[in-house]
Enzyme design. Sequence first.
Site, PDB file in Angstrom:
ATOM      1  N   LYS A 114      67.187 -10.393 -49.863  1.00  0.00           N
ATOM      2  CA  LYS A 114      68.544 -10.815 -49.495  1.00  0.00           C
ATOM      3  C   LYS A 114      69.199  -9.774 -48.582  1.00  0.00           C
ATOM      4  CE  LYS A 114      69.800 -14.483 -52.484  1.00  0.00           C
ATOM      5  NZ  LYS A 114      69.084 -14.482 -53.781  1.00  0.00           N
ATOM      6  N   LYS A 193      57.061 -20.931 -48.396  1.00  0.00           N
ATOM      7  CA  LYS A 193      57.548 -21.342 -49.719  1.00  0.00           C
ATOM      8  C   LYS A 193      58.710 -22.327 -49.566  1.00  0.00           C
ATOM      9  CE  LYS A 193      60.602 -19.646 -53.217  1.00  0.00           C
ATOM     10  NZ  LYS A 193      61.353 -18.575 -53.826  1.00  0.00           N
ATOM     11  N   LYS A 196      65.594 -23.711 -50.621  1.00  0.00           N
ATOM     12  CA  LYS A 196      66.837 -24.182 -50.006  1.00  0.00           C
ATOM     13  C   LYS A 196      67.191 -23.302 -48.810  1.00  0.00           C
ATOM     14  CE  LYS A 196      67.401 -24.563 -54.677  1.00  0.00           C
ATOM     15  NZ  LYS A 196      67.643 -23.917 -55.931  1.00  0.00           N
TER      16      LYS A 196
HETATM   17  P1  TYM Z   1      65.732 -20.902 -59.294  1.00  0.00           P
HETATM   18  O1  TYM Z   1      66.947 -21.685 -59.658  1.00  0.00           O
HETATM   19  O2  TYM Z   1      65.664 -20.308 -57.942  1.00  0.00           O
HETATM   20  O3  TYM Z   1      64.460 -21.827 -59.459  1.00  0.00           O
HETATM   21  C1  TYM Z   1      64.203 -22.542 -60.657  1.00  0.00           C
HETATM   22  C2  TYM Z   1      62.724 -22.531 -60.952  1.00  0.00           C
HETATM   23  O4  TYM Z   1      61.998 -23.152 -59.880  1.00  0.00           O
HETATM   24  C3  TYM Z   1      60.966 -22.283 -59.416  1.00  0.00           C
HETATM   25  N1  TYM Z   1      60.758 -22.501 -57.958  1.00  0.00           N
HETATM   26  C4  TYM Z   1      59.564 -22.645 -57.394  1.00  0.00           C
HETATM   27  N2  TYM Z   1      58.331 -22.618 -57.906  1.00  0.00           N
HETATM   28  C5  TYM Z   1      57.289 -22.787 -57.066  1.00  0.00           C
HETATM   29  N3  TYM Z   1      57.421 -22.991 -55.747  1.00  0.00           N
HETATM   30  C6  TYM Z   1      58.639 -23.026 -55.176  1.00  0.00           C
HETATM   31  N4  TYM Z   1      58.748 -23.224 -53.871  1.00  0.00           N
HETATM   32  C7  TYM Z   1      59.796 -22.830 -56.000  1.00  0.00           C
HETATM   33  N5  TYM Z   1      61.129 -22.794 -55.803  1.00  0.00           N
HETATM   34  C8  TYM Z   1      61.695 -22.583 -57.000  1.00  0.00           C
HETATM   35  C9  TYM Z   1      61.476 -20.877 -59.749  1.00  0.00           C
HETATM   36  O5  TYM Z   1      60.433 -19.946 -59.873  1.00  0.00           O
HETATM   37  C10 TYM Z   1      62.175 -21.090 -61.062  1.00  0.00           C
HETATM   38  O6  TYM Z   1      61.258 -21.038 -62.131  1.00  0.00           O
HETATM   39  N6  TYM Z   1      66.605 -16.607 -61.620  1.00  0.00           N
HETATM   40  C11 TYM Z   1      66.134 -17.960 -61.841  1.00  0.00           C
HETATM   41  C12 TYM Z   1      66.953 -18.729 -62.877  1.00  0.00           C
HETATM   42  C13 TYM Z   1      67.037 -18.030 -64.177  1.00  0.00           C
HETATM   43  C14 TYM Z   1      66.013 -17.955 -65.163  1.00  0.00           C
HETATM   44  C15 TYM Z   1      66.567 -17.197 -66.220  1.00  0.00           C
HETATM   45  C16 TYM Z   1      64.712 -18.460 -65.250  1.00  0.00           C
HETATM   46  C17 TYM Z   1      68.105 -17.356 -64.649  1.00  0.00           C
HETATM   47  N7  TYM Z   1      67.834 -16.846 -65.886  1.00  0.00           N
HETATM   48  C18 TYM Z   1      65.815 -16.932 -67.395  1.00  0.00           C
HETATM   49  C19 TYM Z   1      63.977 -18.200 -66.414  1.00  0.00           C
HETATM   50  C20 TYM Z   1      64.536 -17.426 -67.462  1.00  0.00           C
HETATM   51  C21 TYM Z   1      66.232 -18.700 -60.506  1.00  0.00           C
HETATM   52  O7  TYM Z   1      67.035 -18.366 -59.662  1.00  0.00           O
HETATM   53  O8  TYM Z   1      65.467 -19.801 -60.402  1.00  0.00           O
END
Ligand code: TYM
Length: 324
Positions: A114, A193, A196
Amino acid sequence: MGKRILTGIQPSGILHIGNYFGAMKASIELQNQNPGDTYLFIADLHSLTVNPKPDDLRMRVRRLALDYLACGLDPEKTAFFRQSDIRGVCELTWILNTITGLGLLERAHSYKDKIAKGFVPNNGLFSYPVLMAADILLYKSNAVPVGKDQKQHLEITRDIAIRFNQMYGDVFVIPEPIISESVAVIPGTDGQKMSKSYNNTIELFGEEKAIRKKIMSIPTDSTPLEAPKDPDKCNIFTLFKLFSDEGKIAALAAKYRAGNFGYGHAKQALFEAYMDYFAPMRRRREELEKEPGYIDEVLRKGAEKANAVAAVTMEEVCRAVGLR
Ligand code: TYM
């Protein structure tokens, strides 16, 4: 007693198939392995680190809840809740902050990425992984299904938990990440990847026409239509595999190799596979949209259950560090 499973997702925008195949699908299926002890939350506190418009944030939370329920999340088996409804999560974050070295957070890829993109970081963004550790440790979760991009955050959680236990005694369970194996990182329409922030997503519940347009505009190389093609080097094929069984995958691969099969044909096959796969979920979503009170009720019940577990851990944590 089985493993307690927990995962979270940020309400950061419209869901895409990277979210679905990277995490949602696995987390929904896990509810059947351990019904009654699975937790899934909407990480609205994490979303605040990028200061969304208040009405946008509210709308996205509801939309995310609707999408999960449409995709088959059963609130009787999985406690489904909003992160901000849990008393204790911010308190635990503070306590964990006091035992987390700066170096550990400075090494976080997502933070460094970021910054590299010119984002001016706030303190919340910097300590994002500590809030995530609190999310996981609060419920003594054993297993955390996430996409590969969250792997380092899970390692940070483990480091924090180990350090806490060394300092104050064995309070926390050390959680294991579950990275979905089939395709660990779902590529976007440009092969990077799917994300968004890269503007390369295919929506999970988009309008049919818009989805078609997105798929038809996937960039390809200039191999002529007649020429045989290697499916394994084609992003369209990689995406097609997500929606298809072995037989369909083998049939499409054979067409690629035989020649006289253009990228336009491959895109059409991808579009049809997408629509077939998501048809039942699209129907369910339409039904759920007609009863908005249902979402509130699901989230309220989920928070009640999660709060009960969180309260027990917080009592132990506070005693351990000398706050009670
Ligand atoms: P977030 O909201 O960015 O994404 C949610 C989940 O989707 C997965 N993901 C992907 N996996 C494979 N390929 C992709 N292109 C792709 N894009 C997104 C992410 O790995 C994620 O599992 N920090 C986390 C949210 C969070 C969380 C937690 C997760 C907050 N606290 C505790 C687990 C446990 C996040 O921003 O995910």
